[in-house]
Scaffold this active site. Structure first.
Site, PDB file in Angstrom:
ATOM      1  N   ASP A 164     -74.873  -5.764  40.482  1.00  0.00           N
ATOM      2  CA  ASP A 164     -74.481  -6.544  39.308  1.00  0.00           C
ATOM      3  C   ASP A 164     -72.976  -6.330  39.116  1.00  0.00           C
ATOM      4  O   ASP A 164     -72.259  -6.083  40.083  1.00  0.00           O
ATOM      5  CB  ASP A 164     -75.296  -6.115  38.082  1.00  0.00           C
ATOM      6  CG  ASP A 164     -75.510  -7.260  37.084  1.00  0.00           C
ATOM      7  OD1 ASP A 164     -74.515  -7.905  36.727  1.00  0.00           O
ATOM      8  OD2 ASP A 164     -76.652  -7.494  36.673  1.00  0.00           O
TER       9      ASP A 164
ATOM     10  N   HIS B 217     -71.271  -8.749  40.952  1.00  0.00           N
ATOM     11  CA  HIS B 217     -71.164 -10.083  40.356  1.00  0.00           C
ATOM     12  C   HIS B 217     -69.750 -10.362  39.870  1.00  0.00           C
ATOM     13  O   HIS B 217     -69.206 -11.433  40.084  1.00  0.00           O
ATOM     14  CB  HIS B 217     -72.148 -10.224  39.195  1.00  0.00           C
ATOM     15  CG  HIS B 217     -73.572 -10.273  39.618  1.00  0.00           C
ATOM     16  ND1 HIS B 217     -74.618 -10.402  38.727  1.00  0.00           N
ATOM     17  CD2 HIS B 217     -74.140 -10.238  40.853  1.00  0.00           C
ATOM     18  CE1 HIS B 217     -75.765 -10.430  39.394  1.00  0.00           C
ATOM     19  NE2 HIS B 217     -75.498 -10.320  40.674  1.00  0.00           N
TER      20      HIS B 217
END
Length: 452
Positions: free
Chosen positions: A274, A308
């Protein structure tokens, strides 16, 4: 002569005692805003306590968990000490800090954390995605502590057998999240927000420093995590330095400084499932109650191998975020990345975002673009739970300088609210070798400047 000997003896006792107490180091950090000096503890002259002296045995989870707790208690009771994890693999349950303690992992040491949820009970006062609750203890947990550190060249590793089964977020999990959301919106006391049951499956953070002061993480490696990896929550004076994080599970942000102030993250390596770094300040009514912004956060000299975003702000940012400086960071070519800087909120959040600076950043290909600002990022919550109160988020003073990428869809995509446009965004020498679609995509933006 007798008085002199007594005086010298007294001085000697005071001198010996003072060496047990950690020295406070002050770190001055340059930033384009007024950045207070950060204070962290130096344990180099404190006593050392090996967990083997308290009964730790390789392969024995129960004995190791007890030994670590006893060593932490001993170090804290004498006003300062370093708990030593020797080389080798040591399986353990949760670790709970006390003030004036440094957990030091020697080179070759591995703390392997059990994946049995029962090892993280009783439930503790913690959070889930910006909402306070009682849930499984983080694997490493500190609450209301001062002068705490995790240092050394060893590794913290999470056993994932159970947590990876919980990544799917089944219906029972979502029902518990809906319950928690409604409890927060109605200001139900935190003690009544009990999230440990047969189907909630709210995964714990790996490391959470909760309401702590003078926090240091230095030199360690971290592998895998049930949830967010490093979570300084409502903390003051935090340094995260030379930490190497590898965690590719669901919601595996590298560092989430939430409602924390005076934070330095430097010389770290992030390989994430993430966001590498996600700056947060709570969600909706819960954050409005706590009323504490994330403020004075400097991120420098970091390397991102996957994630991300290099830096995300939000979407849990209802307490406000201000004074963030990202300097001299790099994203390796081949990393899977959405943005270098992504600000996200929605009409339920309120709060604010201002004084965000990024400079001297290089990246390879990015799936989306260099700068993203979106004001309607709500994920599954839009139709999952009601909106109790509508509050828009003022966003202003976002400045990027000397930022380069090789291949992007856009340089900037800024989607503000018509009622409350984003204001004052400047890009100076921000470029990409290839722009696949539009250079700039802007809606509801005032005072945008772009210079070479």
């Amino acid at each position: 002569m007798k008085k002199l000997l007594i005086l010298l003896a007294s001085f000697s006792l005071v001198s010996c005692y003072s060496q047990k107490v950690p020295v406070i180091n002050t770190i001055k950090v340059a930033a384009p805003f007024e950045m207070p000096a950060i204070q962290v503890a130096d344990f180099s002259k404190c006593s050392k306590f090996s967990i083997t002296d308290f009964g730790a045995v390789k392969g024995d989870k129960k004995k190791n968990t007890t030994a670590i707790a006893k060593a932490i208690d001993k170090a804290s009771k004498q006003d300062g000490g370093t708990v030593i994890i020797p080389p080798g693999e040591w399986i353990t349950g949760s670790i709970h800090f006390k003030s004036n303690v440094n957990l030091h992992l020697q080179e070759g040491a591995v703390l392997l954390f059990s994946s049995d949820p029962q090892d993280y009970l009783p439930a503790v006062h913690t959070t889930w995605e910006g909402m306070e609750c009682y849930n499984y203890s983080p694997l490493i947990y500190a609450h209301n502590c001062t002068n705490v550190a995790i240092t050394g060249k060893g590794t913290l590793k999470a056993g994932m057998q159970t947590w990876e089964k919980w990544f799917a977020r089944p219906s029972g999990h979502m029902n518990s999240l809906k319950l928690l959301y409604n409890q927060c919106a109605k200001n139900v006391p935190v003690e009544q927000r009990q999230m440990v049951n047969d189907s909630a499956n709210l995964r714990p953070q790996f490391i959470q420093f909760n309401r702590c002061k003078n926090v240091l993480l230095e030199g360690i490696s971290i592998k895998d995590s049930p949830f967010w990896v490093i979570h300084p929550y409502l903390c003051n004076d935090v340094v995260i330095r030379k930490v190497n994080v590898y965690a590719h599970g669901h919601n595996n942000d590298g560092v989430d400084p939430e409602m924390s102030q005076n934070v330095l993250i430097e010389d770290c390596i992030f390989d994430q499932g993430d966001d590498a770094i996600a700056i947060k300040s709570g969600r909706d009514q819960d954050a409005w109650r706590l009323n504490t912004p994330a403020r004075n956060i400097v991120i420098r000299n970091c390397l991102v191998k996957n994630g991300h975003q290099l830096v995300a702000i939000g979407s849990e940012m209802s307490g406000g975020v201000e004074n963030v400086f990202i300097d001299n960071c790099k994203v390796v070519d081949g990393a899977k990345l959405n943005h270098l800087l992504f600000l996200k909120t929605n009409e339920r959040r309120g709060g604010y975002m201002k004084n965000i600076y990024m400079q001297n950043v290089e990246s390879g290909k990015i799936d989306q673009g260099i700068l993203g600002i979106e004001t309607d990022v709500i994920y599954q919550w839009k139709n999952l739970v009601p909106m109790y109160e509508r509050r828009l988020t003022p966003i202003s003073d976002i400045h990027l300088t000397n930022v380069k990428a090789t291949d992007v869809k856009f340089i900037s995509r800024i989607l503000g609210e018509k009622e409350l446009p984003v204001q004052q965004v400047s890009l100076k020498n921000v470029s990409a070798v290839k722009v696949r679609e539009n250079k700039h995509i802007h809606e509801n933006l005032l005072q945008f400047t772009e210079t070479k």
